[in-house]
Design a protein around this motif. Structure first.
Motif, short mmCIF file in Angstrom:
data_model
loop_
_atom_site.label_atom_id
_atom_site.label_comp_id
_atom_site.label_asym_id
_atom_site.label_seq_id
_atom_site.Cartn_x
_atom_site.Cartn_y
_atom_site.Cartn_z
N ARG A 183 4.54 16.74 -4.06
CA ARG A 183 5.72 15.97 -3.36
C ARG A 183 5.30 15.60 -2.00
O ARG A 183 4.50 16.22 -1.50
CB ARG A 183 7.06 17.24 -3.27
N VAL A 184 5.62 14.51 -1.83
CA VAL A 184 5.26 13.70 -0.68
C VAL A 184 5.98 14.02 0.47
O VAL A 184 7.46 14.09 0.43
CB VAL A 184 5.67 12.03 -0.82
N ARG A 185 5.49 14.49 1.51
CA ARG A 185 6.23 14.92 2.90
C ARG A 185 6.37 13.64 3.74
O ARG A 185 7.31 13.49 4.46
CB ARG A 185 5.42 15.98 3.70
N GLN A 186 5.25 12.98 3.84
CA GLN A 186 5.09 12.05 4.82
C GLN A 186 3.99 11.05 4.21
O GLN A 186 2.83 11.47 3.48
CB GLN A 186 4.68 12.36 5.90
N THR A 187 4.29 9.64 4.29
CA THR A 187 3.37 8.65 4.10
C THR A 187 3.29 7.82 5.34
O THR A 187 4.13 7.22 5.69
CB THR A 187 3.72 7.85 2.94
N LEU A 226 1.07 11.17 -10.63
CA LEU A 226 0.46 12.58 -11.09
C LEU A 226 1.45 13.54 -11.24
O LEU A 226 1.17 14.51 -12.31
CB LEU A 226 -0.54 12.99 -9.68
N ASP A 227 2.30 13.73 -10.62
CA ASP A 227 3.40 14.69 -10.66
C ASP A 227 3.91 14.85 -12.05
O ASP A 227 4.27 15.72 -12.68
CB ASP A 227 4.20 14.78 -9.52
N GLN A 228 4.41 13.60 -12.23
CA GLN A 228 5.13 13.39 -13.63
C GLN A 228 4.29 13.50 -15.11
O GLN A 228 4.76 13.18 -16.29
CB GLN A 228 5.94 12.03 -13.77
N THR A 239 0.82 -1.21 -0.21
CA THR A 239 0.13 -0.02 -0.04
C THR A 239 0.93 1.18 0.06
O THR A 239 0.40 2.16 -0.67
CB THR A 239 -0.81 0.08 1.37
N ARG A 240 1.97 1.31 0.82
CA ARG A 240 2.87 2.20 0.72
C ARG A 240 3.39 2.67 -0.61
O ARG A 240 3.35 3.70 -1.05
CB ARG A 240 3.93 2.10 1.90
N GLN A 241 3.72 1.71 -1.10
CA GLN A 241 4.43 1.67 -2.62
C GLN A 241 3.47 2.27 -3.48
O GLN A 241 3.93 3.11 -4.40
CB GLN A 241 5.00 0.24 -2.85
N ILE A 242 2.18 1.64 -3.38
CA ILE A 242 1.27 2.07 -4.42
C ILE A 242 0.69 3.81 -4.12
O ILE A 242 0.78 4.27 -5.10
CB ILE A 242 -0.05 1.17 -4.16
N ALA A 243 0.76 3.89 -2.94
CA ALA A 243 0.60 5.47 -2.59
C ALA A 243 1.66 6.38 -3.26
O ALA A 243 1.28 7.44 -3.63
CB ALA A 243 0.46 5.63 -1.05
N ILE A 244 2.99 6.10 -2.86
CA ILE A 244 3.95 6.78 -3.36
C ILE A 244 3.82 6.73 -4.95
O ILE A 244 4.17 7.80 -5.65
CB ILE A 244 5.35 6.36 -2.85
N ALA A 245 3.87 5.61 -5.68
CA ALA A 245 3.71 5.54 -6.97
C ALA A 245 2.49 6.67 -7.58
O ALA A 245 2.60 7.20 -8.63
CB ALA A 245 3.56 4.41 -7.54
#
Length: 127
Positions: free
Chosen positions: A65-69, A18-20, A7-13
């Protein structure tokens, strides 16, 4: 890999896609019947095609940009730094990952309520 790590990996992806503006990667992360909600504007988008179109059409030079997950099982919360040009603000995103390993629900929280910009009425329902 356990559910929390996936789930963490999916959230960051999700945020990176989106950003890219990597729409094909983003599509692969989403369930066909994904539900996206923005409580501040009371808007809901149903389905992968509408959610992708919403993001493809979203105006401005925005970046995330992800600050925290934080992830727990199939749930994730992200604290984001959102930039539109030189202006920045914080946002929180809650994700739910379904049994198929794809994002089934997204809820975006912004710091202030606001009226939605015109032009996306055909993609959203208001509550």
């Amino acid at each position: 890999m356990d559910d929390t790590a996936k789930t963490r990996q999916i959230a960051i992806a999700y945020v990176e896609s989106l950003d890219q503006r990597d729409w094909s990667r983003l599509a692969g992360l989403l369930a066909e019947d994904v539900v996206y909600e923005m409580p501040q504007t009371r808007e809901r988008i149903r389905g992968r095609p509408a959610f992708l179109r919403f993001n493809v059409d979203y105006p401005g030079d925005w970046h995330l940009r992800v600050r925290q997950t934080v992830a727990d099982g199939r749930l994730a919360a992200l604290w984001l730094d959102v930039r539109v040009g030189a202006d920045g603000q914080d946002a929180c995103v809650w994700l739910e990952v379904g049994e198929q390993g794809r994002i089934s629900r997204i809820t975006d929280y912004w710091p202030e309520p606001y009226d939605p910009p015109p032009g996306r009425e055909h993609l959203v329902e208001r509550w």
